[in-house]
Design a protein around this motif. Structure first.
Motif, mmCIF file in Angstrom:
data_model
loop_
_atom_site.group_PDB
_atom_site.id
_atom_site.type_symbol
_atom_site.label_atom_id
_atom_site.label_comp_id
_atom_site.label_asym_id
_atom_site.label_seq_id
_atom_site.Cartn_x
_atom_site.Cartn_y
_atom_site.Cartn_z
ATOM 1 N N VAL A 1 -35.076 4.810 5.997
ATOM 2 C CA VAL A 1 -35.123 5.775 4.902
ATOM 3 C C VAL A 1 -33.881 6.666 4.940
ATOM 4 C CG1 VAL A 1 -37.653 5.828 4.910
ATOM 5 C CG2 VAL A 1 -36.383 7.483 6.293
ATOM 6 N N THR A 2 -33.749 7.489 3.922
ATOM 7 C CA THR A 2 -32.719 8.525 3.919
ATOM 8 C C THR A 2 -33.402 9.882 3.831
ATOM 9 O OG1 THR A 2 -32.463 8.451 1.500
ATOM 10 C CG2 THR A 2 -31.010 7.040 2.803
ATOM 11 N N SER B 1 -24.877 8.543 19.542
ATOM 12 C CA SER B 1 -24.825 7.347 18.706
ATOM 13 C C SER B 1 -24.239 7.689 17.340
ATOM 14 C CB SER B 1 -26.229 6.756 18.528
ATOM 15 O OG SER B 1 -26.783 6.400 19.777
ATOM 16 N N GLU B 2 -23.687 6.688 16.683
ATOM 17 C CA GLU B 2 -23.074 6.881 15.372
ATOM 18 C C GLU B 2 -24.109 7.349 14.351
ATOM 19 O OE1 GLU B 2 -19.741 4.308 13.327
ATOM 20 O OE2 GLU B 2 -21.695 3.369 12.971
ATOM 21 N N ILE B 3 -23.722 8.335 13.542
ATOM 22 C CA ILE B 3 -24.590 8.847 12.483
ATOM 23 C C ILE B 3 -24.148 8.222 11.162
ATOM 24 C CG2 ILE B 3 -25.262 10.887 11.156
ATOM 25 C CD1 ILE B 3 -24.873 12.526 13.729
ATOM 26 N N GLU B 4 -25.066 7.521 10.499
ATOM 27 C CA GLU B 4 -24.777 6.925 9.198
ATOM 28 C C GLU B 4 -25.417 7.768 8.112
ATOM 29 O OE1 GLU B 4 -26.202 2.865 9.520
ATOM 30 O OE2 GLU B 4 -24.124 2.189 9.745
ATOM 31 N N ASP C 1 -20.606 2.888 -0.036
ATOM 32 C CA ASP C 1 -22.015 3.290 -0.161
ATOM 33 C C ASP C 1 -22.518 4.021 1.081
ATOM 34 O OD1 ASP C 1 -22.813 2.134 -2.782
ATOM 35 O OD2 ASP C 1 -22.235 0.258 -1.817
ATOM 36 N N VAL C 2 -21.963 3.676 2.229
ATOM 37 C CA VAL C 2 -22.418 4.269 3.491
ATOM 38 C C VAL C 2 -21.219 4.803 4.260
ATOM 39 C CG1 VAL C 2 -23.545 3.830 5.702
ATOM 40 C CG2 VAL C 2 -24.409 2.729 3.628
ATOM 41 N N HIS C 3 -21.350 6.033 4.774
ATOM 42 C CA HIS C 3 -20.315 6.644 5.602
ATOM 43 C C HIS C 3 -20.874 6.816 7.015
ATOM 44 C CE1 HIS C 3 -18.491 7.597 1.722
ATOM 45 N NE2 HIS C 3 -19.627 8.189 1.383
ATOM 46 N N SER C 4 -20.014 7.124 7.956
ATOM 47 C CA SER C 4 -20.485 7.308 9.333
ATOM 48 C C SER C 4 -19.599 8.315 10.070
ATOM 49 C CB SER C 4 -20.495 5.973 10.087
ATOM 50 O OG SER C 4 -19.187 5.448 10.206
ATOM 51 N N TRP C 5 -20.194 8.906 11.104
ATOM 52 C CA TRP C 5 -19.470 9.813 12.008
ATOM 53 C C TRP C 5 -19.872 9.435 13.419
ATOM 54 C CZ3 TRP C 5 -21.070 14.288 15.075
ATOM 55 C CH2 TRP C 5 -19.987 15.034 15.571
ATOM 56 N N VAL D 1 -29.008 11.329 5.357
ATOM 57 C CA VAL D 1 -28.948 10.650 6.653
ATOM 58 C C VAL D 1 -29.802 9.383 6.626
ATOM 59 C CG1 VAL D 1 -29.307 10.880 9.137
ATOM 60 C CG2 VAL D 1 -28.645 12.876 7.772
ATOM 61 N N ILE D 2 -29.214 8.270 7.086
ATOM 62 C CA ILE D 2 -29.928 6.999 7.152
ATOM 63 C C ILE D 2 -30.597 6.898 8.519
ATOM 64 C CG2 ILE D 2 -29.714 4.484 7.036
ATOM 65 C CD1 ILE D 2 -27.148 4.952 5.376
ATOM 66 N N THR D 3 -31.910 6.743 8.525
ATOM 67 C CA THR D 3 -32.658 6.758 9.775
ATOM 68 C C THR D 3 -33.901 5.891 9.647
ATOM 69 O OG1 THR D 3 -33.645 8.240 11.437
ATOM 70 C CG2 THR D 3 -33.968 8.815 9.121
#
Length: 228
Positions: free
Chosen positions: A98-99, A110-113, A147-151, A187-189
């Protein structure tokens, strides 16, 4: 001779058998009360009869108590139904990606998408990440075609971000030189547990974010991605 539908008899038996102990106990006490009241009327002194209003008051008290018992039984049934609905929702949502919109995101190493919420007319977007003290630790220009970014915890100092720390994320949007406003990342989780809080359904996730039912949206994987 009249006949009685067997289904009706069965239903009546079920209803009787399903009566709560409180309801059954009340019925026994009410029967005893009526017997006592009848005995009082039969044995009262005809020359000095009891005040009829006393009987009315006692009957009213028992009637009110009966309604309360029935209400409690109804509330118990509703509570049971809500519990069943929560169980149904849990089986539907557990493991679902979900977001969740949130400015404050725990970083565990861990990487956050995440996804942006850019207005349709925005052509520029800038991410800023700040530590709990408000100090800027990272900024970058986002590609709105993605569509998706990450940090991944990178910082402007070159040192990795501290794990087990909650960082503040904001995205500012522009159309040319015009500032359009800011928003929090989506946030994608993945949902890891489902519970209730003050009667409301609440989700726990592997990103350590929590949210209620109305704050989550099922993640839609970008076209052509391996998650479709």
């Amino acid at each position: 001779m009249s006949t009685v539908d067997s289904a009706t008899v069965a239903q009546a038996g079920t209803n009787s058998a399903s009566a709560s102990p409180a309801t059954q106990k009340f019925g026994e006490e009410f029967t005893s009360f009526i017997k006592l009241l009848t005995a009082q009327v039969q044995n009262q002194d005809p020359l000095a009869p009891m005040d009829s209003t006393q009987f009315v008051d006692q009957l009213a008290t028992f009637s009110s108590l009966e309604q309360q018992v029935r209400t409690n039984d109804s509330l118990g049934g509703i509570s049971s139904l809500i519990g069943e609905l929560h169980t149904m929702f849990a089986s539907e949502w557990l493991g679902e990606k979900v977001t969740i919109e949130s400015s404050w995101i725990p970083y565990s190493g861990s990487e956050i998408e995440y996804q942006d919420g850019a207005p349709a007319d925005a052509d520029k977007a800038y991410l800023t990440v700040r530590d709990p003290d408000g100090e800027l630790v990272w900024t970058e220009t986002l590609n709105l075609d993605e569509d998706v970014h990450s940090w991944n915890g990178q910082t402007t100092s070159g040192d990795p971000a501290d794990p087990d720390t909650v960082y503040e994320f904001n995205i500012d949007y522009y159309r040319g030189a015009e500032y359009l406003g800011l928003s929090a990342p989506q946030v994608i989780t993945t949902i890891t547990d489902v519970g209730t809080e003050n009667g409301a359904l609440r989700f726990g996730t592997d990103s350590h974010l929590t949210a209620d039912l109305y704050s989550v949206q099922k993640f839609k994987a970008p076209a052509g991605s391996s998650e479709e």
